[in-house]
Design an enzyme around this catalytic site. Sequence first.
Site, mmCIF file in Angstrom:
data_model
loop_
_atom_site.group_PDB
_atom_site.id
_atom_site.type_symbol
_atom_site.label_atom_id
_atom_site.label_comp_id
_atom_site.label_asym_id
_atom_site.label_seq_id
_atom_site.Cartn_x
_atom_site.Cartn_y
_atom_site.Cartn_z
ATOM 1 N N HIS A 108 0.916 -1.342 0.149
ATOM 2 C CA HIS A 108 0.031 -0.148 -0.085
ATOM 3 C C HIS A 108 0.842 1.178 0.122
ATOM 4 C CE1 HIS A 108 -3.586 -2.459 0.530
ATOM 5 N NE2 HIS A 108 -3.253 -2.845 1.680
ATOM 6 N N ASP A 146 -3.118 -10.678 -2.357
ATOM 7 C CA ASP A 146 -3.511 -10.082 -0.909
ATOM 8 C C ASP A 146 -5.088 -9.670 -1.005
ATOM 9 O OD1 ASP A 146 -2.400 -8.586 1.575
ATOM 10 O OD2 ASP A 146 -4.038 -7.557 0.928
ATOM 11 N N HIS A 148 -6.431 -7.077 -0.223
ATOM 12 C CA HIS A 148 -6.583 -5.497 -0.694
ATOM 13 C C HIS A 148 -5.763 -5.152 -1.756
ATOM 14 C CE1 HIS A 148 -6.789 -6.042 3.734
ATOM 15 N NE2 HIS A 148 -7.927 -5.473 3.619
ATOM 16 N N ASP A 234 -4.921 -12.841 3.478
ATOM 17 C CA ASP A 234 -5.796 -12.334 4.144
ATOM 18 C C ASP A 234 -7.122 -12.833 3.352
ATOM 19 O OD1 ASP A 234 -5.003 -10.654 2.415
ATOM 20 O OD2 ASP A 234 -4.815 -8.801 3.940
HETATM 21 ZN ZN LIG Z 1 -4.364 -7.113 2.778
#
Ligand SMILES: [Zn+2]
Length: 323
Positions: A108, A146, A148, A234
């Site tokens: 991120h 991931d 996200h 995740d």
């Molecule tokens: Zn994540």
Amino acid sequence: MKVVFSELYKTHNPPFFHHVENSDRLEKALSSLHDVEIVEPSSPANPEEIHDRDYVELVRRFSAREEPLDQDTYTNKYTYEVARLALGGAMKAYQVQGIALVRPPGHHAGKYGRAMGAPTQGFCIFNNIAYVANKIREKIAIVDFDVHHGNGTQELFYSDPRVLHIDIHQDPTTLYPGTGFPFQVGEREGAGYKLNFVLPPGAGDDTIEELIPVVQSILDQFNPDVLAFSAGFDAFEGDGLASIRLSEFSFELLGSLGKGRKWFATLEGGYNVGIERGLPAFIRGLELNLTYPKPNVSDDSVMSRFMDELKQTKLYLNQFWRL
Ligand SMILES: [Zn+2]
């Protein structure tokens, strides 16, 4: 299997409160693995090779004072040095074809910290996989699974056709960081080299089973010198931060994308069962030691929504790739 790890990666911890991104994750990871060779990271790297100088200086100052960078992203007095060592860990993973069990995570983190308008940096300090991708100058494909969107990685290479970035994540209208739509394909010479595949909440392993041949086809057409995994766990069912329902089945399949290629991986998210069960399954996939676990099947409504969206995405991407 070579695993890059240093005890120092456990020193970045929330100073005053509980946080899901803490050093227990690495304990969980290490105790889930067998027959691995632990390799020490390369020396701490210079984050200014990918991040803005003022941002790097901000991290150094906040870390010295143990102040959080935002409401999601804490620092303590070790953070600055440990985040630099995480860059070195990712580089070592590239050199030895292994998995970097590094913290803090990175995908991120963009040039100035928060990326693509995200509200926070989502636990990330410096972008580990982007550091390697930038440094090596080889043709590289990054597969980020991931749950996200890897918005930092995408932003850093948005106009760079040398870096193919394929990102699989939960529908960004339902999850942080709110980006990673299929129409976000890169810009200028980089257009078509950023690919986002969206999973609706509730998606099971059958969605990944549908995506694998698509991803494989794009990788075959791009033909990278090296395949890098932004390996977050995740999306495993019950891991806690999202609503995707993957099991070992998907992580074995994702690992098997490394077949016949030079590859390396860096740890992103994964906090509970995802680390304990998803990570070993991913390694089995990389080793082509497939056990074919029973898949989690999506509800009919979830699967039909996914198939509709995948069809639209493929139609759109056909301007860049034969799908
Ligand atoms: Zn994540």
